[in-house]
Scaffold this motif. Sequence first.
Motif, PDB file in Angstrom:
ATOM      1  N   PHE A  94       0.832  -1.198   0.000  1.00 37.37           N
ATOM      2  CA  PHE A  94       0.000   0.000   0.000  1.00 37.37           C
ATOM      3  C   PHE A  94       0.872   1.255   0.000  1.00 37.37           C
ATOM      4  CE2 PHE A  94      -3.751  -2.281   2.320  1.00 37.37           C
ATOM      5  CZ  PHE A  94      -4.090  -2.917   1.140  1.00 37.37           C
ATOM      6  N   ALA A  95       1.894   1.262   0.857  1.00 38.63           N
ATOM      7  CA  ALA A  95       2.795   2.415   0.939  1.00 38.63           C
ATOM      8  C   ALA A  95       3.517   2.630  -0.384  1.00 38.63           C
ATOM      9  CB  ALA A  95       3.794   2.212   2.075  1.00 38.63           C
ATOM     10  N   LYS A  96       3.962   1.544  -1.004  1.00 38.84           N
ATOM     11  CA  LYS A  96       4.681   1.625  -2.274  1.00 38.84           C
ATOM     12  C   LYS A  96       3.798   2.202  -3.372  1.00 38.84           C
ATOM     13  CE  LYS A  96       7.572  -1.171  -5.363  1.00 38.84           C
ATOM     14  NZ  LYS A  96       8.132  -2.527  -5.614  1.00 38.84           N
ATOM     15  N   GLU A  97       2.486   1.912  -3.298  1.00 35.09           N
ATOM     16  CA  GLU A  97       1.539   2.389  -4.310  1.00 35.09           C
ATOM     17  C   GLU A  97       1.018   3.783  -3.990  1.00 35.09           C
ATOM     18  OE1 GLU A  97       0.735   0.827  -7.103  1.00 35.09           O
ATOM     19  OE2 GLU A  97       1.951  -0.940  -6.669  1.00 35.09           O
ATOM     20  N   GLY A  98       1.489   4.376  -2.884  1.00 31.74           N
ATOM     21  CA  GLY A  98       1.046   5.718  -2.510  1.00 31.74           C
ATOM     22  C   GLY A  98      -0.353   5.767  -1.937  1.00 31.74           C
ATOM     23  N   ILE A  99      -0.808   4.650  -1.392  1.00 35.94           N
ATOM     24  CA  ILE A  99      -2.161   4.554  -0.848  1.00 35.94           C
ATOM     25  C   ILE A  99      -2.224   5.157   0.554  1.00 35.94           C
ATOM     26  CG2 ILE A  99      -3.852   2.877   0.046  1.00 35.94           C
ATOM     27  CD1 ILE A  99      -3.098   1.122  -2.392  1.00 35.94           C
ATOM     28  N   GLU A 100      -3.259   5.933   0.799  1.00 28.96           N
ATOM     29  CA  GLU A 100      -3.472   6.542   2.115  1.00 28.96           C
ATOM     30  C   GLU A 100      -4.685   5.952   2.827  1.00 28.96           C
ATOM     31  OE1 GLU A 100      -3.826  10.716   1.522  1.00 28.96           O
ATOM     32  OE2 GLU A 100      -1.724  10.986   0.935  1.00 28.96           O
ATOM     33  N   ASN A 101      -5.710   5.570   2.063  1.00 27.24           N
ATOM     34  CA  ASN A 101      -6.959   5.080   2.635  1.00 27.24           C
ATOM     35  C   ASN A 101      -7.147   3.589   2.348  1.00 27.24           C
ATOM     36  OD1 ASN A 101      -8.005   7.617   3.693  1.00 27.24           O
ATOM     37  ND2 ASN A 101      -8.175   8.238   1.552  1.00 27.24           N
ATOM     38  N   VAL A 102      -7.593   2.862   3.386  1.00 26.08           N
ATOM     39  CA  VAL A 102      -7.731   1.403   3.300  1.00 26.08           C
ATOM     40  C   VAL A 102      -9.107   1.000   3.815  1.00 26.08           C
ATOM     41  CG1 VAL A 102      -6.849  -0.818   4.109  1.00 26.08           C
ATOM     42  CG2 VAL A 102      -5.253   1.059   3.631  1.00 26.08           C
ATOM     43  N   PHE A 103      -9.781   0.120   3.076  1.00 25.97           N
ATOM     44  CA  PHE A 103     -11.019  -0.499   3.555  1.00 25.97           C
ATOM     45  C   PHE A 103     -10.686  -1.855   4.152  1.00 25.97           C
ATOM     46  CE2 PHE A 103     -13.097   1.671  -0.355  1.00 25.97           C
ATOM     47  CZ  PHE A 103     -13.178   2.877   0.314  1.00 25.97           C
ATOM     48  N   HIS A 104     -11.081  -2.071   5.395  1.00 27.39           N
ATOM     49  CA  HIS A 104     -10.972  -3.404   6.007  1.00 27.39           C
ATOM     50  C   HIS A 104     -12.392  -3.941   6.114  1.00 27.39           C
ATOM     51  CE1 HIS A 104     -10.162  -6.756   8.594  1.00 27.39           C
ATOM     52  NE2 HIS A 104      -8.894  -6.446   8.733  1.00 27.39           N
ATOM     53  N   LEU A 105     -12.648  -5.098   5.493  1.00 22.49           N
ATOM     54  CA  LEU A 105     -14.015  -5.601   5.353  1.00 22.49           C
ATOM     55  C   LEU A 105     -14.486  -6.488   6.501  1.00 22.49           C
ATOM     56  CD1 LEU A 105     -13.921  -6.273   1.520  1.00 22.49           C
ATOM     57  CD2 LEU A 105     -14.755  -4.256   2.716  1.00 22.49           C
ATOM     58  N   GLY A 106     -13.832  -6.401   7.638  1.00 27.32           N
ATOM     59  CA  GLY A 106     -14.341  -7.080   8.824  1.00 27.32           C
ATOM     60  C   GLY A 106     -13.540  -8.277   9.276  1.00 27.32           C
ATOM     61  N   ASP A 107     -13.842  -8.719  10.503  1.00 20.25           N
ATOM     62  CA  ASP A 107     -13.067  -9.746  11.199  1.00 20.25           C
ATOM     63  C   ASP A 107     -11.609  -9.312  11.301  1.00 20.25           C
ATOM     64  OD1 ASP A 107     -15.383 -11.147  11.500  1.00 20.25           O
ATOM     65  OD2 ASP A 107     -14.881 -12.755  10.120  1.00 20.25           O
ATOM     66  N   LEU A 108     -11.454  -8.079  11.727  1.00 20.07           N
ATOM     67  CA  LEU A 108     -10.128  -7.540  12.023  1.00 20.07           C
ATOM     68  C   LEU A 108      -9.466  -8.384  13.103  1.00 20.07           C
ATOM     69  CD1 LEU A 108      -7.980  -5.187  11.989  1.00 20.07           C
ATOM     70  CD2 LEU A 108      -9.407  -4.075  13.722  1.00 20.07           C
ATOM     71  N   VAL A 109     -10.247  -8.721  14.131  1.00 20.34           N
ATOM     72  CA  VAL A 109      -9.758  -9.541  15.239  1.00 20.34           C
ATOM     73  C   VAL A 109     -10.540 -10.854  15.286  1.00 20.34           C
ATOM     74  CG1 VAL A 109      -8.954  -7.621  16.636  1.00 20.34           C
ATOM     75  CG2 VAL A 109     -11.329  -8.356  16.818  1.00 20.34           C
ATOM     76  N   GLU A 110     -10.116 -11.759  16.142  1.00 17.70           N
ATOM     77  CA  GLU A 110     -10.731 -13.082  16.205  1.00 17.70           C
ATOM     78  C   GLU A 110     -12.040 -13.093  16.975  1.00 17.70           C
ATOM     79  OE1 GLU A 110     -11.267 -17.266  15.753  1.00 17.70           O
ATOM     80  OE2 GLU A 110     -10.417 -15.615  14.603  1.00 17.70           O
TER      81      GLU A 110
ATOM     82  N   TYR B 196      -0.757  -3.051  14.825  1.00 20.87           N
ATOM     83  CA  TYR B 196      -1.302  -2.839  13.480  1.00 20.87           C
ATOM     84  C   TYR B 196      -0.534  -1.715  12.784  1.00 20.87           C
ATOM     85  CZ  TYR B 196      -4.819  -3.582   9.909  1.00 20.87           C
ATOM     86  OH  TYR B 196      -5.447  -3.925   8.736  1.00 20.87           O
ATOM     87  N   PRO B 197      -0.197  -1.895  11.500  1.00 21.57           N
ATOM     88  CA  PRO B 197       0.598  -0.893  10.774  1.00 21.57           C
ATOM     89  C   PRO B 197      -0.014   0.508  10.851  1.00 21.57           C
ATOM     90  CG  PRO B 197       0.374  -2.894   9.484  1.00 21.57           C
ATOM     91  CD  PRO B 197      -0.534  -3.062  10.657  1.00 21.57           C
ATOM     92  N   LYS B 198       0.865   1.488  10.966  1.00 20.77           N
ATOM     93  CA  LYS B 198       0.439   2.887  11.066  1.00 20.77           C
ATOM     94  C   LYS B 198       0.765   3.633   9.776  1.00 20.77           C
ATOM     95  CE  LYS B 198       0.991   3.038  16.090  1.00 20.77           C
ATOM     96  NZ  LYS B 198       1.665   3.702  17.248  1.00 20.77           N
ATOM     97  N   GLY B 199       0.220   4.831   9.683  1.00 21.30           N
ATOM     98  CA  GLY B 199       0.495   5.664   8.520  1.00 21.30           C
ATOM     99  C   GLY B 199      -0.601   5.629   7.467  1.00 21.30           C
ATOM    100  N   PHE B 200      -1.753   5.030   7.794  1.00 24.98           N
ATOM    101  CA  PHE B 200      -2.877   4.908   6.861  1.00 24.98           C
ATOM    102  C   PHE B 200      -4.173   5.252   7.586  1.00 24.98           C
ATOM    103  CE2 PHE B 200       0.489   1.991   5.844  1.00 24.98           C
ATOM    104  CZ  PHE B 200       0.664   2.101   4.473  1.00 24.98           C
ATOM    105  N   ASN B 201      -5.205   5.585   6.816  1.00 28.24           N
ATOM    106  CA  ASN B 201      -6.544   5.747   7.367  1.00 28.24           C
ATOM    107  C   ASN B 201      -7.314   4.461   7.086  1.00 28.24           C
ATOM    108  OD1 ASN B 201      -6.073   8.566   7.983  1.00 28.24           O
ATOM    109  ND2 ASN B 201      -6.315   8.956   5.788  1.00 28.24           N
ATOM    110  N   ASN B 202      -7.664   3.718   8.145  1.00 26.75           N
ATOM    111  CA  ASN B 202      -8.351   2.432   7.990  1.00 26.75           C
ATOM    112  C   ASN B 202      -9.839   2.583   8.304  1.00 26.75           C
ATOM    113  OD1 ASN B 202      -5.960   0.385   7.705  1.00 26.75           O
ATOM    114  ND2 ASN B 202      -5.376   1.736   9.391  1.00 26.75           N
ATOM    115  N   TYR B 203     -10.677   2.200   7.354  1.00 25.42           N
ATOM    116  CA  TYR B 203     -12.125   2.247   7.517  1.00 25.42           C
ATOM    117  C   TYR B 203     -12.619   0.803   7.590  1.00 25.42           C
ATOM    118  CZ  TYR B 203     -11.429   7.084   6.166  1.00 25.42           C
ATOM    119  OH  TYR B 203     -10.990   8.386   6.116  1.00 25.42           O
ATOM    120  N   VAL B 204     -13.138   0.408   8.754  1.00 25.86           N
ATOM    121  CA  VAL B 204     -13.364  -1.006   9.053  1.00 25.86           C
ATOM    122  C   VAL B 204     -14.853  -1.328   9.176  1.00 25.86           C
ATOM    123  CG1 VAL B 204     -12.750  -2.922  10.579  1.00 25.86           C
ATOM    124  CG2 VAL B 204     -11.188  -0.969  10.345  1.00 25.86           C
ATOM    125  N   ILE B 205     -15.293  -2.360   8.444  1.00 26.03           N
ATOM    126  CA  ILE B 205     -16.640  -2.914   8.615  1.00 26.03           C
ATOM    127  C   ILE B 205     -16.626  -3.822   9.843  1.00 26.03           C
ATOM    128  CG2 ILE B 205     -18.354  -4.492   7.615  1.00 26.03           C
ATOM    129  CD1 ILE B 205     -18.350  -1.906   6.131  1.00 26.03           C
TER     130      ILE B 205
END
Length: 292
Positions: free
Chosen positions: A96-112, A140-149
């Motif tokens: 993501f960092a290599k591609e210049g991505i700032e915003n990330v969608f996490h589609l759920g089940d972040l944790v167990e 969890y990696p930092k430096g991004f905006n994570n939007y989590v379902i």
Amino acid sequence: MGEKEILKIVAEVQEKGFSNVLQKYNLSSYVLLNLLWMASNNPVVIKEEQKSILEMIRKELICYQFQDKKIGVIADTHIESVNQNWDYIKRTYERFAKEGIENVFHLGDLVEGYPRQYKNQKEKGKAICEEQIESVINNYPKGFNNYVIVGNHEKTFLDYDVGLEKLTSVRKDITFFSQEKEINCVDYNNRIIILKHKITKEPIPPYLSDAYLTIGGHSHNYDYNSEYRTLKVPTCSDNYPTGRKENKYQPGFIILENKEKGIIVHRYGFDEKGAKHILKRVIKEEKQESEK
């Protein structure tokens, strides 16, 4: 519900706001949005009023707007499970960092979640849930905006009176979508994308008939259905059927790339060197797709 009642409710939404009407009539957002949609297609409603109602629907549907060239998508990391894989997560965010991505969608089940063996030991189960939150906070990696379902695993925290507020209050880079909404949508360069944890066979509501794409996790495998325009994102953990050799069952992540002709879906997996590009799919505006 009759026509007069529907138009009355619509007038109340315009005057008092969507959430206030939800509470007054004890409706779900799904039902109220359908009522608004019905009103917008009612021939007795003048065109300007129809336009106003459609704007209300869109305002309620869209949680966030993004103008990014690329957005990262990850799902089912299952942190603090026996199948967690921090190396996969690290490689994903490095890409993501290599591609210049700032915003990330996490589609759920972040944790167990799911400390089922402690169902009758609430304090023990609560401690396990809190440990999972601490693990995300610290690792969890930092430096991004994570939007989590909110996935089905996160929902089990409620059984142990554990909320997600501690996580989001410490990690300002992690935001959870509303649990109250049946459907969460974002505007990605003027294209409506539906974000879900689990993609079901239920038809898309009529007020979302112009949605560009539906993206979900939960199934732990990659798949694209051109008829329904649904995209399943693979797990980013070791929770996958290792005996199956097909590409769709391999863990990985997705990158969405905005183009004038449509959204390009880049499917990634992992090898011993890092992340590897597996597939490129163009989802065109005219609802045709090609695969390379």
